[in-house]
Design a protein around this motif. Sequence first.
Motif, mmCIF file in Angstrom:
data_model
loop_
_atom_site.group_PDB
_atom_site.id
_atom_site.type_symbol
_atom_site.label_atom_id
_atom_site.label_comp_id
_atom_site.label_asym_id
_atom_site.label_seq_id
_atom_site.Cartn_x
_atom_site.Cartn_y
_atom_site.Cartn_z
ATOM 1 N N LEU A 91 1.596 -9.597 -9.814
ATOM 2 C CA LEU A 91 0.806 -10.386 -8.885
ATOM 3 C C LEU A 91 1.135 -11.565 -8.548
ATOM 4 N N LYS A 92 1.779 -12.436 -9.636
ATOM 5 C CA LYS A 92 2.426 -13.682 -9.254
ATOM 6 C C LYS A 92 3.631 -13.358 -8.674
ATOM 7 N N ALA A 93 4.230 -12.378 -8.663
ATOM 8 C CA ALA A 93 5.685 -12.187 -7.932
ATOM 9 C C ALA A 93 5.124 -11.717 -6.493
ATOM 10 N N LEU A 94 3.832 -10.866 -6.147
ATOM 11 C CA LEU A 94 3.458 -10.893 -4.976
ATOM 12 C C LEU A 94 3.069 -11.929 -4.203
ATOM 13 N N LYS A 95 2.565 -12.979 -5.120
ATOM 14 C CA LYS A 95 1.828 -14.262 -4.496
ATOM 15 C C LYS A 95 3.377 -15.002 -3.896
ATOM 16 N N ARG A 109 6.784 8.970 -7.781
ATOM 17 C CA ARG A 109 7.652 7.918 -7.476
ATOM 18 C C ARG A 109 8.787 7.902 -9.132
ATOM 19 N N THR A 110 9.801 7.801 -8.842
ATOM 20 C CA THR A 110 10.805 7.468 -10.090
ATOM 21 C C THR A 110 11.233 6.012 -9.712
ATOM 22 N N LEU A 111 10.957 5.032 -10.801
ATOM 23 C CA LEU A 111 11.079 3.781 -10.683
ATOM 24 C C LEU A 111 12.411 3.481 -11.680
ATOM 25 N N ALA A 112 13.377 2.671 -11.317
ATOM 26 C CA ALA A 112 14.215 1.820 -12.499
ATOM 27 C C ALA A 112 13.449 0.445 -12.775
ATOM 28 N N ASN A 113 13.512 0.258 -13.988
ATOM 29 C CA ASN A 113 13.386 -1.086 -14.632
ATOM 30 C C ASN A 113 14.642 -1.748 -14.761
ATOM 31 N N PRO A 114 14.610 -3.160 -14.935
ATOM 32 C CA PRO A 114 15.692 -3.853 -14.902
ATOM 33 C C PRO A 114 16.699 -3.505 -16.344
ATOM 34 N N ASP A 115 16.202 -2.732 -17.247
ATOM 35 C CA ASP A 115 16.869 -2.178 -18.268
ATOM 36 C C ASP A 115 17.689 -0.790 -17.875
ATOM 37 N N GLY A 116 17.234 -0.506 -16.602
ATOM 38 C CA GLY A 116 17.621 1.073 -16.284
ATOM 39 C C GLY A 116 16.874 2.230 -16.592
ATOM 40 N N LEU A 117 15.875 1.941 -17.367
ATOM 41 C CA LEU A 117 15.000 2.957 -17.822
ATOM 42 C C LEU A 117 14.245 3.416 -16.764
ATOM 43 N N ALA A 118 13.844 4.657 -16.812
ATOM 44 C CA ALA A 118 13.123 5.287 -15.855
ATOM 45 C C ALA A 118 11.555 5.350 -16.280
ATOM 46 N N ILE A 119 10.841 5.179 -15.043
ATOM 47 C CA ILE A 119 9.355 5.285 -15.129
ATOM 48 C C ILE A 119 9.186 6.108 -14.100
ATOM 49 N N GLY A 174 0.590 -1.370 0.124
ATOM 50 C CA GLY A 174 0.163 -0.072 0.020
ATOM 51 C C GLY A 174 0.945 1.243 -0.035
ATOM 52 N N GLY A 175 2.076 1.315 0.271
ATOM 53 C CA GLY A 175 2.823 2.486 0.206
ATOM 54 C C GLY A 175 3.210 2.764 -1.397
ATOM 55 N N PHE A 176 3.199 4.132 -1.634
ATOM 56 C CA PHE A 176 3.515 4.528 -2.855
ATOM 57 C C PHE A 176 4.939 4.152 -3.434
ATOM 58 N N GLY A 177 5.733 3.995 -2.376
ATOM 59 C CA GLY A 177 7.203 3.808 -2.576
ATOM 60 C C GLY A 177 7.596 2.445 -2.463
ATOM 61 N N THR A 178 6.857 1.470 -2.430
ATOM 62 C CA THR A 178 7.213 0.139 -1.933
ATOM 63 C C THR A 178 7.286 -1.055 -2.967
ATOM 64 N N LEU A 179 7.020 -0.642 -4.163
ATOM 65 C CA LEU A 179 7.061 -1.614 -5.413
ATOM 66 C C LEU A 179 8.267 -2.676 -5.154
ATOM 67 N N LEU A 195 7.907 -6.369 -6.144
ATOM 68 C CA LEU A 195 8.190 -6.683 -7.434
ATOM 69 C C LEU A 195 9.598 -6.659 -7.830
ATOM 70 N N PRO A 196 10.132 -7.771 -8.295
ATOM 71 C CA PRO A 196 11.515 -8.096 -8.430
ATOM 72 C C PRO A 196 12.037 -7.224 -9.606
ATOM 73 N N TYR A 197 11.010 -6.914 -10.451
ATOM 74 C CA TYR A 197 11.314 -6.210 -11.884
ATOM 75 C C TYR A 197 11.481 -4.638 -11.523
ATOM 76 N N ILE A 198 11.215 -4.380 -10.288
ATOM 77 C CA ILE A 198 11.391 -2.890 -10.183
ATOM 78 C C ILE A 198 12.312 -2.746 -8.795
ATOM 79 N N PRO A 199 13.693 -2.895 -9.148
ATOM 80 C CA PRO A 199 14.615 -2.916 -8.084
ATOM 81 C C PRO A 199 14.716 -1.374 -7.141
ATOM 82 N N LYS A 200 14.256 -0.352 -7.793
ATOM 83 C CA LYS A 200 14.744 1.135 -7.125
ATOM 84 C C LYS A 200 13.299 1.904 -7.226
ATOM 85 N N SER A 201 13.124 2.674 -6.252
ATOM 86 C CA SER A 201 11.846 3.411 -5.950
ATOM 87 C C SER A 201 12.171 4.693 -5.287
#
Length: 138
Positions: free
Chosen positions: A129-133, A46-56, A22-27, A31-37
Amino acid sequence: MAKAEASVDLPIAADKIWNLIGGFGTLPDWLPYIPKSELSEGGRVRTLANPDGLAIIERLMAYDQNGRSYSYAILQAPFPVKNYLSTLKVKETDGGKASRVEWSGEFTPTSGTDAEASALFRGIYEDGLKALKKKISS
């Protein structure tokens, strides 16, 4: 406008799941494919990094602690869509002993078809959601 949604039923109380996601910064916590928020603007962006290093970059549009949901818009991402608005929600089920997590979104494709954009985000939501489970089962 295209849409996508996915859900998962979990054998854990909704409040416990909400405390994890529930925290906006907790991905990165689930979520293993979001290593940074990184949060900015008082926790509303929130600025996220995906595994390719691209910003979201995403903006929190609505937050309901009691209703266990939040909605966010994508400001910048390597996705072929615009006007993206998504909601992550945790619902109580089985008399409070279990929960259902729902992730949905609406968006306008900037290339490709509505069906292609919907399939892209449905896959992202389902994988998340599979990663959450998996996370709660470990």
